[in-house]
Scaffold this active site. Structure first.
Site, PDB file in Angstrom:
ATOM      1  N   ASP A 116      22.886 -14.843  -7.608  1.00 30.90           N
ATOM      2  CA  ASP A 116      23.344 -15.945  -8.468  1.00 30.90           C
ATOM      3  C   ASP A 116      22.261 -17.017  -8.650  1.00 30.90           C
ATOM      4  O   ASP A 116      22.200 -17.664  -9.694  1.00 30.90           O
ATOM      5  CB  ASP A 116      24.674 -16.554  -7.983  1.00 30.90           C
ATOM      6  CG  ASP A 116      24.688 -16.928  -6.520  1.00 30.90           C
ATOM      7  OD1 ASP A 116      23.612 -16.986  -5.899  1.00 30.90           O
ATOM      8  OD2 ASP A 116      25.799 -17.165  -5.986  1.00 30.90           O
TER       9      ASP A 116
ATOM     10  N   HIS B  19      18.275 -20.764 -17.115  1.00 30.72           N
ATOM     11  CA  HIS B  19      17.547 -21.951 -17.602  1.00 30.72           C
ATOM     12  C   HIS B  19      16.556 -21.529 -18.688  1.00 30.72           C
ATOM     13  O   HIS B  19      16.350 -22.240 -19.674  1.00 30.72           O
ATOM     14  CB  HIS B  19      16.779 -22.628 -16.463  1.00 30.72           C
ATOM     15  CG  HIS B  19      17.607 -23.573 -15.646  1.00 30.72           C
ATOM     16  ND1 HIS B  19      18.466 -24.492 -16.207  1.00 30.72           N
ATOM     17  CD2 HIS B  19      17.703 -23.754 -14.305  1.00 30.72           C
ATOM     18  CE1 HIS B  19      19.057 -25.186 -15.239  1.00 30.72           C
ATOM     19  NE2 HIS B  19      18.614 -24.755 -14.083  1.00 30.72           N
TER      20      HIS B  19
ATOM     21  N   GLU C 274      25.779 -18.543  -2.082  1.00 35.75           N
ATOM     22  CA  GLU C 274      26.325 -18.179  -0.763  1.00 35.75           C
ATOM     23  C   GLU C 274      25.431 -17.183  -0.020  1.00 35.75           C
ATOM     24  O   GLU C 274      25.437 -17.153   1.207  1.00 35.75           O
ATOM     25  CB  GLU C 274      27.755 -17.618  -0.892  1.00 35.75           C
ATOM     26  CG  GLU C 274      27.880 -16.244  -1.543  1.00 35.75           C
ATOM     27  CD  GLU C 274      27.729 -16.286  -3.050  1.00 35.75           C
ATOM     28  OE1 GLU C 274      27.737 -17.398  -3.605  1.00 35.75           O
ATOM     29  OE2 GLU C 274      27.584 -15.222  -3.671  1.00 35.75           O
TER      30      GLU C 274
ATOM     31  N   ASP D 240      18.844 -37.779  -9.924  1.00 37.39           N
ATOM     32  CA  ASP D 240      19.150 -36.446 -10.438  1.00 37.39           C
ATOM     33  C   ASP D 240      19.269 -36.460 -11.963  1.00 37.39           C
ATOM     34  O   ASP D 240      20.126 -35.796 -12.540  1.00 37.39           O
ATOM     35  CB  ASP D 240      20.449 -35.944  -9.777  1.00 37.39           C
ATOM     36  CG  ASP D 240      20.723 -34.467 -10.038  1.00 37.39           C
ATOM     37  OD1 ASP D 240      19.762 -33.707 -10.200  1.00 37.39           O
ATOM     38  OD2 ASP D 240      21.912 -34.095 -10.088  1.00 37.39           O
TER      39      ASP D 240
ATOM     40  N   ASP E  10      27.930 -25.218   9.848  1.00 35.32           N
ATOM     41  CA  ASP E  10      28.315 -26.602   9.555  1.00 35.32           C
ATOM     42  C   ASP E  10      29.301 -26.708   8.392  1.00 35.32           C
ATOM     43  O   ASP E  10      29.591 -27.812   7.923  1.00 35.32           O
ATOM     44  CB  ASP E  10      27.071 -27.441   9.231  1.00 35.32           C
ATOM     45  CG  ASP E  10      26.173 -27.615  10.448  1.00 35.32           C
ATOM     46  OD1 ASP E  10      26.647 -27.319  11.563  1.00 35.32           O
ATOM     47  OD2 ASP E  10      25.004 -28.020  10.285  1.00 35.32           O
TER      48      ASP E  10
ATOM     49  N   HIS F  91      20.862 -18.037 -12.142  1.00 36.40           N
ATOM     50  CA  HIS F  91      20.833 -19.462 -12.487  1.00 36.40           C
ATOM     51  C   HIS F  91      19.466 -19.839 -13.072  1.00 36.40           C
ATOM     52  O   HIS F  91      19.383 -20.414 -14.159  1.00 36.40           O
ATOM     53  CB  HIS F  91      21.132 -20.297 -11.234  1.00 36.40           C
ATOM     54  CG  HIS F  91      21.040 -21.778 -11.431  1.00 36.40           C
ATOM     55  ND1 HIS F  91      22.145 -22.589 -11.503  1.00 36.40           N
ATOM     56  CD2 HIS F  91      19.970 -22.601 -11.591  1.00 36.40           C
ATOM     57  CE1 HIS F  91      21.760 -23.840 -11.699  1.00 36.40           C
ATOM     58  NE2 HIS F  91      20.437 -23.873 -11.747  1.00 36.40           N
ATOM     59  N   GLU F  92      18.406 -19.486 -12.355  1.00 35.29           N
ATOM     60  CA  GLU F  92      17.062 -19.880 -12.801  1.00 35.29           C
ATOM     61  C   GLU F  92      16.706 -19.214 -14.129  1.00 35.29           C
ATOM     62  O   GLU F  92      16.167 -19.850 -15.032  1.00 35.29           O
ATOM     63  CB  GLU F  92      16.011 -19.537 -11.741  1.00 35.29           C
ATOM     64  CG  GLU F  92      16.222 -20.201 -10.380  1.00 35.29           C
ATOM     65  CD  GLU F  92      16.378 -21.716 -10.430  1.00 35.29           C
ATOM     66  OE1 GLU F  92      15.879 -22.349 -11.373  1.00 35.29           O
ATOM     67  OE2 GLU F  92      17.027 -22.268  -9.518  1.00 35.29           O
TER      68      GLU F  92
ATOM     69  N   TYR G 271      17.101 -32.073 -20.431  1.00 32.58           N
ATOM     70  CA  TYR G 271      17.459 -32.061 -19.016  1.00 32.58           C
ATOM     71  C   TYR G 271      17.702 -33.453 -18.443  1.00 32.58           C
ATOM     72  O   TYR G 271      17.071 -33.882 -17.483  1.00 32.58           O
ATOM     73  CB  TYR G 271      16.365 -31.336 -18.232  1.00 32.58           C
ATOM     74  CG  TYR G 271      16.832 -30.758 -16.912  1.00 32.58           C
ATOM     75  CD1 TYR G 271      17.825 -29.789 -16.868  1.00 32.58           C
ATOM     76  CD2 TYR G 271      16.268 -31.183 -15.719  1.00 32.58           C
ATOM     77  CE1 TYR G 271      18.252 -29.261 -15.667  1.00 32.58           C
ATOM     78  CE2 TYR G 271      16.691 -30.662 -14.507  1.00 32.58           C
ATOM     79  CZ  TYR G 271      17.689 -29.702 -14.492  1.00 32.58           C
ATOM     80  OH  TYR G 271      18.106 -29.178 -13.294  1.00 32.58           O
TER      81      TYR G 271
ATOM     82  N   ASP H 226      26.666 -12.540 -10.731  1.00 29.84           N
ATOM     83  CA  ASP H 226      26.972 -12.275  -9.316  1.00 29.84           C
ATOM     84  C   ASP H 226      28.488 -12.443  -9.216  1.00 29.84           C
ATOM     85  O   ASP H 226      28.992 -13.515  -8.904  1.00 29.84           O
ATOM     86  CB  ASP H 226      26.234 -13.299  -8.440  1.00 29.84           C
ATOM     87  CG  ASP H 226      26.471 -13.052  -6.960  1.00 29.84           C
ATOM     88  OD1 ASP H 226      26.633 -11.892  -6.563  1.00 29.84           O
ATOM     89  OD2 ASP H 226      26.492 -14.043  -6.202  1.00 29.84           O
TER      90      ASP H 226
ATOM     91  N   HIS I 150      23.062 -32.112 -11.584  1.00 32.50           N
ATOM     92  CA  HIS I 150      23.616 -31.124 -10.652  1.00 32.50           C
ATOM     93  C   HIS I 150      24.984 -31.554 -10.122  1.00 32.50           C
ATOM     94  O   HIS I 150      25.577 -30.865  -9.306  1.00 32.50           O
ATOM     95  CB  HIS I 150      22.687 -30.909  -9.453  1.00 32.50           C
ATOM     96  CG  HIS I 150      21.391 -30.262  -9.802  1.00 32.50           C
ATOM     97  ND1 HIS I 150      20.273 -30.985 -10.152  1.00 32.50           N
ATOM     98  CD2 HIS I 150      21.037 -28.959  -9.869  1.00 32.50           C
ATOM     99  CE1 HIS I 150      19.280 -30.157 -10.405  1.00 32.50           C
ATOM    100  NE2 HIS I 150      19.713 -28.920 -10.243  1.00 32.50           N
TER     101      HIS I 150
ATOM    102  N   ASP J 217      32.455 -13.764  -6.544  1.00 31.97           N
ATOM    103  CA  ASP J 217      33.090 -15.023  -6.148  1.00 31.97           C
ATOM    104  C   ASP J 217      32.726 -16.094  -7.168  1.00 31.97           C
ATOM    105  O   ASP J 217      31.967 -15.835  -8.097  1.00 31.97           O
ATOM    106  CB  ASP J 217      32.604 -15.445  -4.753  1.00 31.97           C
ATOM    107  CG  ASP J 217      31.096 -15.436  -4.671  1.00 31.97           C
ATOM    108  OD1 ASP J 217      30.457 -16.197  -5.422  1.00 31.97           O
ATOM    109  OD2 ASP J 217      30.537 -14.640  -3.884  1.00 31.97           O
TER     110      ASP J 217
ATOM    111  N   GLU K  22      22.553 -27.362 -16.530  1.00 33.32           N
ATOM    112  CA  GLU K  22      22.833 -26.916 -15.163  1.00 33.32           C
ATOM    113  C   GLU K  22      24.098 -26.056 -15.107  1.00 33.32           C
ATOM    114  O   GLU K  22      24.133 -25.024 -14.440  1.00 33.32           O
ATOM    115  CB  GLU K  22      23.003 -28.127 -14.245  1.00 33.32           C
ATOM    116  CG  GLU K  22      21.716 -28.575 -13.594  1.00 33.32           C
ATOM    117  CD  GLU K  22      21.061 -27.452 -12.808  1.00 33.32           C
ATOM    118  OE1 GLU K  22      21.754 -26.778 -12.028  1.00 33.32           O
ATOM    119  OE2 GLU K  22      19.855 -27.236 -12.979  1.00 33.32           O
TER     120      GLU K  22
ATOM    121  N   ASP L 223       0.805  -1.216   0.000  1.00 36.23           N
ATOM    122  CA  ASP L 223       0.000   0.000   0.000  1.00 36.23           C
ATOM    123  C   ASP L 223       0.842   1.271   0.000  1.00 36.23           C
ATOM    124  O   ASP L 223       0.336   2.371   0.167  1.00 36.23           O
ATOM    125  CB  ASP L 223      -1.003  -0.006   1.166  1.00 36.23           C
ATOM    126  CG  ASP L 223      -0.301  -0.136   2.509  1.00 36.23           C
ATOM    127  OD1 ASP L 223       0.954  -0.047   2.538  1.00 36.23           O
ATOM    128  OD2 ASP L 223      -0.990  -0.334   3.524  1.00 36.23           O
TER     129      ASP L 223
HETATM  130 CA   LIG Z   1      26.830 -13.178  -4.040  1.00 34.51          CA
HETATM  131 CA   LIG Z   2      27.934 -16.293  -5.879  1.00 36.18          CA
HETATM  132 ZN   LIG Z   3      19.158 -25.487 -12.175  1.00 31.96          ZN
END
Ligand SMILES: [Ca+2]
Ligand SMILES: [Ca+2]
Ligand SMILES: [Zn+2]
Length: 553
Positions: free
Chosen positions: A369, A377, A416, A473, A426, A373-374, A388, A408, A478, A411, A397, A289
């Protein structure tokens, strides 16, 4: 004498009971034949003459004169023109569609590439030499109208369609069998909108295959620019959106719908409102709004909207590509899909992001990124259209990851900015790494199919031989992609991201096709670098060295 392939015709009751008859010779012929796999072509150094015109006629003349070299029987009578394009380098690419008795064979396409001076530089793509010499009936046993009726029933289409459906007779290769089929394409809206492609066996009337290729919605309103706060607290300025309401007071509805790019249908961000209903995608347009989108649930939408425009701008400025489809098509993203969904996907038309589970991921739209990526595709779907599964799927991929790391550009890691604090603690600081793929485990389920290390591969000796089914997969799309990713990283460190992007973009849009494998990718990239920077250039050497290093010949 040629062996005749005998395949029993499966007739539906309706067809068998009809009075349909045909000439004796045609009745003997099968309407679907086994013709195996399509054959890859990547032929260069062709020592061609210079053709006065760079067009279909010259392309066919060249193929006919060199048919033995290409393993073809009678190319002049088995290909029609699909598309002709001249690029910035002055090269002309004539895309040819293989046909059977004049009927197009879906997806079986080659390209004849002419140099500026008219010489044929290369011939690439896939063709099927077997089907050329097989006898096959390509006449339909029933009408288009009947096919449309069957297709509509299959996808529960409304009785009356808003746009005229398109029904075309094609030869459709499906699992090694080439069927004479009606391809029915229809678009409709309502609760379950669709742009469906349905393949109906033109002999038996059975449905061979189907897929939904598009979802659509449209609103008309005013352009405004607002701001927002992203998932990680970034202040996002210059968010293009639309406004409906009282212009004097600013009271009304602000929608994440960007129509500020001329010649482009818009960048839109939707919400699934945490529903799991895939059929309801893309969901509803994200609304607020005021010009400032600063509420907590806004954050994922703000990032998706912001990052989509960044990716759009990259393809436009670096490659003069107008949108994902190259034709100014709408770009759509949906956020808040499902509950705690730790993934993002491209469904062939739009991007969908989950909110993350806060164990592995935060809302995935936070990462530029991941958006790149998407959306890549989508670029792939509209260019090389890499299948695919298996190596073509891993290339699909990899190109998404590579453009993710080019756009991006801080790096060589993927995702990330979408990792949850718990995952980072982890040691999972990104989703995948292009620079050091083997710092991550593939997981115990996949490990037995590799060389025993259990790590993501960065060399062909570490390749995972996985079954090409979804549980595995699709054959490790991937996983094995990280070999191609690593080659791009190695080359990128030598020549920089700008040139790496140009070379990969050219390979993807000019030289690769549906069934390309890793070896085709090496050839396509070296050829692209040669076109752009000349043979033996530092760029060609960098790509060659990188592919040598990862063991792809
Ligand atoms: Ca980044
Ligand atoms: Ca990146
Ligand atoms: Zn993908």
């Amino acid at each position: 004498m040629k062996k005749k392939l005998v395949i029993p015709m499966v007739l539906s009751a309706a067809v068998a009971g009809s009075t349909f008859t045909s000439a004796a010779s045609a009745a003997d012929q099968p309407s679907h034949v086994k013709a195996g796999k399509d054959q890859a072509l990547f032929m260069t150094n062709l020592k061609s003459k210079e053709y006065a015109s760079k067009n279909k006629a010259s392309a066919l003349q060249f193929l006919q004169a060199n048919k033995a070299k290409f393993g073809m029987n009678d190319p002049a009578n088995n290909f029609t023109e699909l598309q002709k394009e001249t690029d910035q380098l002055g090269m002309t690419h004539v895309k040819l569609q293989q046909t059977k008795n004049g009927v197009p064979i879906e997806g079986v396409i080659i390209t004849v590439h002419f140099k500026k001076d008219g010489e044929v530089a290369s011939v690439t793509g896939y063709h099927n030499p077997n089907i050329e010499v097989k006898t096959m009936k390509t006449a339909a046993a029933f009408t288009k109208e009947k096919a449309l009726k069957a297709a509509k029933k299959e996808v529960s289409a409304p009785a009356s369609l808003p746009y005229a459906p398109k029904t075309e007779l094609v030869v459709y290769p499906y699992k090694g069998v080439y069927y004479t089929a009606y391809k029915v394409n229809m678009t409709f809206h309502g609760k379950k909108p669709g742009n469906w492609y349905v393949y109906v066996d033109a002999s038996s009337g059975k449905i061979i295959d189907k897929y939904n290729a598009i979802m659509d919605a449209d609103v008309k309103d005013k352009k405004v620019t607002g701001t927002g706060i992203g998932v990680k607290g970034d202040f996002r300025e210059g968010l293009h959106m639309s406004f409906t309401g009282d212009a004097a007071t600013g009271k009304g509805t602000y929608t994440l719908k960007d129509t500020s790019h001329s010649g482009m249908k818009g960048i839109e961000t939707y919400t699934a409102n945490n529903s799991w209903d895939e059929n309801a995608l893309p969901g509803t347009l994200y609304k607020g709004d005021s010009l400032g989108f600063k509420l907590k649930p806004d954050a994922a939408a703000v990032d998706a909207h912001y990052n989509s425009e960044k990716v759009y701008n990259y393809y436009k400025s670096a490659h003069n590509r107008n949108s994902i489809d190259g034709k100014g098509g709408k770009i759509m993203s949906t956020v808040h899909f499902g509950e705690d969904y730790a993934n993002a996907f491209w469904d062939g038309y739009s991007m969908t992001y989950g909110d993350g589970d806060n164990v592995d991921f935060i809302p995935l739209s936070a990462a530029l990124d991941v958006a790149a990526h998407e959306m890549t595709h989508g670029v792939t779907t509209n260019s090389a259209d890499l299948v695919y599964r298996g190596q073509s799927g891993a290339l699909n991929e990899a190109f998404s990851d590579i453009f993710g790391a080019i756009i991006d550009d801080k790096d060589w890691e993927m995702g990330e900015d979408a990792m949850a604090p718990k995952a980072i603690m982890d040691g999972q600081t990104s989703l995948r790494s292009l620079s050091q793929p083997d710092k991550y485990d593939v997981g115990g389920f996949f490990a037995p199919f590799g060389n025993g290390s259990g790590k993501y591969p960065k060399h062909m000796s570490e390749y995972y031989n996985l079954p090409e089914i979804s549980w595995f997969d699709n054959g490790g799309v991937h996983i094995n992609s990280s070999i191609i990713n690593h080659a791009a990283y190695l080359a990128g460190e030598q020549i920089g991201r700008e040139k790496l992007g140009k070379i990969h973009y050219r390979a993807l849009t000019v030289y690769l096709s549906k069934n390309s494998n890793f070896s085709d990718a090496r050839k396509a990239l070296i050829q692209s670098a040669t076109d752009l920077y000349k043979a033996n250039s530092a760029e060609v050497k960098a790509i060659t060295a990188a592919y040598d290093k990862v063991g792809i010949k």
